[in-house]
Write a protein that holds these residues in place. Structure first.
Motif: not given
Lengths: 304, 366
Positions: A223, A226-227, A268-269, A271-272, A275, B148-149, B151-152
C-alpha cells in the motif's frame, strides 16, 4: 550521530526502501497505461511466500527471485484479463487479488513459519571503504537491479516510442488507438509488469530483509508503494528518490526511542500529508485516467 | 485462438440473481482451493455451513457477525453511492471500539446501562465519523485518493489499538494484550438476556437501514450524493456541491462503521474488552465491501446480505479453527468472492461469449 551510525542508518534505509522501489516501478508503468492495480500488496505477499519456498528448497536466492517474478506476473496477468478483456471493475479486481494473495500466501507457506533461508546474493563491492557511499553502493545485485531498472524505465517512458505509446494509452486510449497503438496489448504488458515487479519486491522482503518466514510479512508495504507511485508523479526516477526517503522513514523507527507501536505508525502517518502535497502537484503534470475500461464501441459513440 | 466477444445487454440482470451466483461459485471455488491444502471439502462444508445454523451458539455468532456487517455495509453503501471508495471501515470500526472502551472504562464507569449504552454508541459514532471525515476532507478539498488514505488510516488505527492494549490501557491482571473487562452495565448481551443477540444493536441497525434508504432516495441530500456518484461533472454543472456530498457521505460511512466497532467489543460473545486489533475488526471492514456490492449498493438488501455473509464469515472462521490454518482461509475466501464479483459485474451488463477458434476448426475437420 557519528559517521558509522549514519552509514548503518543509510544501509538500513536501502534495505527497507528497495522492495518499495521495485513494487513502485512496475505500478508506475501500469498506471501510466491506464490500469490501476490495487493488488500490489497481495502480489508482494504471494511473491514473498513463493520466493521463500523456492529459495528454501533449492538453497539458492536467485531461484527464489525468479519464482517470485513468475508468480507476480501470473497475478498481473489475472488482473489484466479481468479488467481489460472482461471489463471488470479495476478497484474490485485489485482488492480481490490483494486478499486472495494474502490468504494464499498464508496457506502455502504455513509449514515454513519460523524457518530461515540460507545463502546470499553476490555483492558489488563498490566504494566499500567510503563511509556514507558504501551504504548505497556496497550492495547486492538486486539493489543494483532496482537502480538500473528505474533509470532504464525512466528512459523508456520519456525518450522512446514505446514510452509515448504507453503514456498515450493512459491519457487517451481512443486517440492512441487511432494513431495505430494496440491499446489492449500495451495495457496487458504493463499490467503483467506491475505484477512481476511487485513479486520481486515481495521476495526482497522475505529473502534479504527478513530471511525467515512469518505470516503477513510484507506488512502494508504494497500500500505504501501504491502511495509512492502518486507521490513520485508517475516518474521512475523520482520513485528512486521517494522510495529511499520512505526507506529512511522505516529505518528511522529503529532509531526512534519511543514506544514500538507508536513508532510503527510513522510511515503511515507520514504518507497522508505527503499524498496531499503530491495530489496538489499532480494536477500540473499529465495524469493518466485510471479505473476506466476501454470500450471501443462506446468510446466511438460518446466521443472522448 | 481464443476470442472473447462482449455485447451490451438490453436489460441489466437483477442483483439478486448475480449475487446468488457470486456466492455459490465462490463457495465452490474456495472449497476446491482449500482441498489442495489437505482440507476435506465435505467436512468443511458440514462444519462451516450446517453446524452453525443448528445451534443457539451458532446463531449467536451469526447474528453478532451479521450486525457488524449490517452497520458497516449500510455505511459503505452511502460512500459507494457518492462514488467514494471507502476501504477504511476496518479502521473506522476500531475507532468505535476505542470509543466504547474509553466511555465504559474511563469516562463514566459507574453509569447505569440506560446511560452507558447510548453514550458508547454516540461517542463510537463520533470517533468513526472523525476517521471517515479525515479521508473525506482530503478527497474533497485536495483530491487525495481515498483508497490510499483510508488504507493508511486503517493501519494507524491498528497501531493505536496495539499501543493502548499493550501500554496505557493494558489489563494489569494478565500478560495478554487486552484492556480490563468492561463494567457489566456496558455488556450488550447481558442487557439482552435471554436472547442470544445484542438487542440494542439490533434495534439500532434495523432503524438505520430504512433511514438511510429514505435519506438516499427521498431527500435532497440523498439526491445530491447519488448525482455526485453517478456523474460528478454534470452534477457540479447543476450547482451540486462536490465537497459537501463527499464529506457528508464519508462522515456517515465512518460513523456507522464506528457503531459497528462499539458492537464488536461491547456485544462480544466472549468477555467485552478491547483486544488486539485483528481480534476486534477481524477483516469485517473488508467483507463489508462485499456486502455492499452484493446488495447492489442499496441499503435495504444489506439487511439480508449481511446476515448471510455473517454465516459465510463464521464459516471461514470455523475452517480456520478446525483446520488450524490461521486467518488465511478467510482472506482467501474474501479474495475469491471479490474476483467472481468483478467478473459478474460485467456479466450483469454485458453478454460474454468465449469462442475458441482452433477448437472449431478441429471439429470441422472431423
Amino acid at each position: 550521530m557519528d559517521i558509522l551510525t549514519i552509514t548503518l542508518f543509510l544501509a538500513l534505509a536501502v534495505r527497507m526502501g528497495t522492495p518499495l522501489l521495485l513494487a513502485c516501478l512496475g505500478e508506475i508503468y501500469a498506471e501510466r497505461s491506464g490500469i490501476l492495480n490495487l493488488g500490489i500488496e497481495g502480489t508482494m505477499m504471494l511473491g514473498a511466500a513463493m520466493g521463500f519456498i523456492a529459495a528454501y528448497e533449492t538453497q539458492n536466492l536467485l531461484v527464489g527471485f525468479i519464482a517470485a517474478a513468475l508468480v507476480g506476473s501470473l497475478l498481473g496477468l489475472l488482473h489484466a484479463i479481468i479488467v481489460i478483456f472482461l471489463r471488470g471493475n479495476q478497484t474490485i479486481s485489485g482488492l480481490a487479488i490483494t486478499f486472495a494473495g494474502i490468504g494464499l500466501s498464508m496457506l502455502i507457506a504455513h509449514e515454513y513459519v519460523g524457518k530461515v533461508v540460507r545463502g546470499s546474493l553476490p555483492i558489488v563491492p563498490l566504494f566499500s571503504d567510503v563511509p556514507m557511499l558504501s551504504a548505497f553502493f556496497n550492495q547486492n545485485i538486486m539493489v543494483y537491479f532496482a537502480y538500473v531498472a528505474s533509470i532504464v524505465m525512466w528512459f523508456v517512458l520519456f525518450h522512446t516510442r514505446i514510452g509515448i505509446e504507453i503514456r498515450a494509452t493512459g491519457e487517451s486510449p481512443i486517440v492512441a488507438e487511432s494513431a495505430g497503438v494496440n491499446v489492449e496489448r500495451v495495457r496487458l504488458i504493463c499490467a503483467i509488469l506491475s505484477g512481476t515487479f511487485a513479486g520481486l519486491g515481495g521476495a526482497y522482503i522475505s529473502l534479504i530483509d527478513m530471511r525467515s518466514w512469518t505470516d503477513l510479512l510484507t506488512l502494508s508495504k504494497g500500500w505504501i508503494a501504491l502511495a509512492l507511485v502518486l507521490v513520485s508523479l508517475w516518474n521512475p526516477l523520482l520513485a528512486l528518490f521517494t522510495s529511499y526517503l520512505f526507506g529512511a522513514l522505516y529505518a528511522f523507527q529503529v532509531f526512534l526511542r519511543i514506544d514500538i507501536n507508536l513508532a510503527k505508525m510513522v510511515p503511515y502517518a507520514a504518507t497522508i500529508p505527503v499524498l496531499a502535497i503530491a495530489s496538489r502537484l499532480s494536477k500540473r503534470v499529465g495524469v493518466p485516467i485510471l479505473g476506466k475500461p476501454y470500450i471501443r464501441e462506446e468510446e466511438a459513440l460518446h466521443g472522448v | 485462438m481464443i476470442r472473447i466477444i462482449i455485447k451490451k445487454r438490453e436489460k441489466e440482470l437483477p442483483y439478486a440473481y448475480s449475487s446468488t451466483i457470486v456466492i455459490l461459485v465462490s463457495i465452490f471455488l474456495s472449497l476446491v482451493v482449500l482441498s489442495f491444502f489437505g482440507i476435506n471439502p465435505m467436512i468443511a462444508l458440514w462444519e462451516a455451513f450446517v453446524l452453525p445454523i443448528l445451534t443457539v451458539y451458532g446463531w449467536a455468532n451469526i447474528l453478532y457477525n451479521g450486525l457488524i456487517l449490517l452497520l458497516c455495509g449500510v455505511g459503505l453503501v452511502i460512500a459507494f453511492k457518492a462514488g467514494v471508495w471507502n476501504i477504511g471501515a476496518e479502521g473506522q470500526m476500531l475507532m468505535g471500539a476505542i470509543a466504547a472502551t474509553w466511555v465504559s472504562l474511563y469516562l463514566i464507569p459507574k453509569a447505569p446501562s440506560i446511560v452507558m449504552i447510548p453514550s458508547m454508541f454516540i461517542v463510537g459514532f463520533l470517533f468513526g465519523a472523525l476517521w471517515g471525515f479525515i479521508a473525506g476532507v482530503l478527497k474533497a478539498k485536495l483530491g487525495v485518493n481515498e483508497v490510499l488514505t483510508t488504507m493508511m488510516l486503517n493501519y494507524i488505527a491498528y497501531q493505536i489499538v496495539y499501543y493502548l492494549v499493550m501500554g496505557p490501557w493494558a489489563n494489569p491482571a494478565t500478560s495478554y494484550p487486552v484492556s480490563k473487562p468492561f463494567p457489566e452495565q456496558a455488556w450488550l448481551l447481558s442487557v439482552s438476556r435471554p436472547l442470544p443477540v445484542s438487542v440494542p444493536t439490533l434495534i439500532l441497525a434495523l432503524t438505520i437501514a430504512p433511514l438511510v434508504h429514505l435519506m438516499l432516495f427521498r431527500t435532497k441530500l440523498g439526491y445530491e450524493i447519488r448525482a455526485i456518484g453517478s456523474n460528478p461533472i454534470a452534477a457540479r454543472t447543476y450547482g451540486i456541491s462536490y465537497a459537501k456530498a463527499v464529506i457528508i457521505s464519508m462522515l456517515l460511512s465512518g460513523g456507522l462503521a464506528g457503531l459497528a466497532g462499539v458492537h464488536a467489543v461491547a456485544g462480544s460473545i466472549l468477555t467485552p474488552q478491547l483486544r488486539r486489533p485483528e481480534q476486534v475488526s477481524r477483516g469485517f471492514g473488508f467483507v463489508a465491501i462485499l456486502v455492499a456490492w452484493l446488495s447492489g449498493i442499496k441499503p435495504l438488501p444489506v439487511i439480508f446480505t449481511s446476515i448471510l455473509m455473517g454465516l459465510v464469515f463464521l464459516a471461514g472462521f470455523a475452517i480456520q479453527i478446525s483446520f488450524a490454518r490461521g486467518i488465511g482461509s478467510t482472506h482467501l475466501f474474501t479474495g475469491v468472492m471479490l474476483l467472481i464479483l468483478s467478473i459478474m459485474e460485467t456479466y450483469r451488463r454485458y453478454e460474454i461469449s468465449v469462442r475458441i477458434h482452433a477448437l472449431r476448426r478441429i471439429l470441422r475437420w472431423f
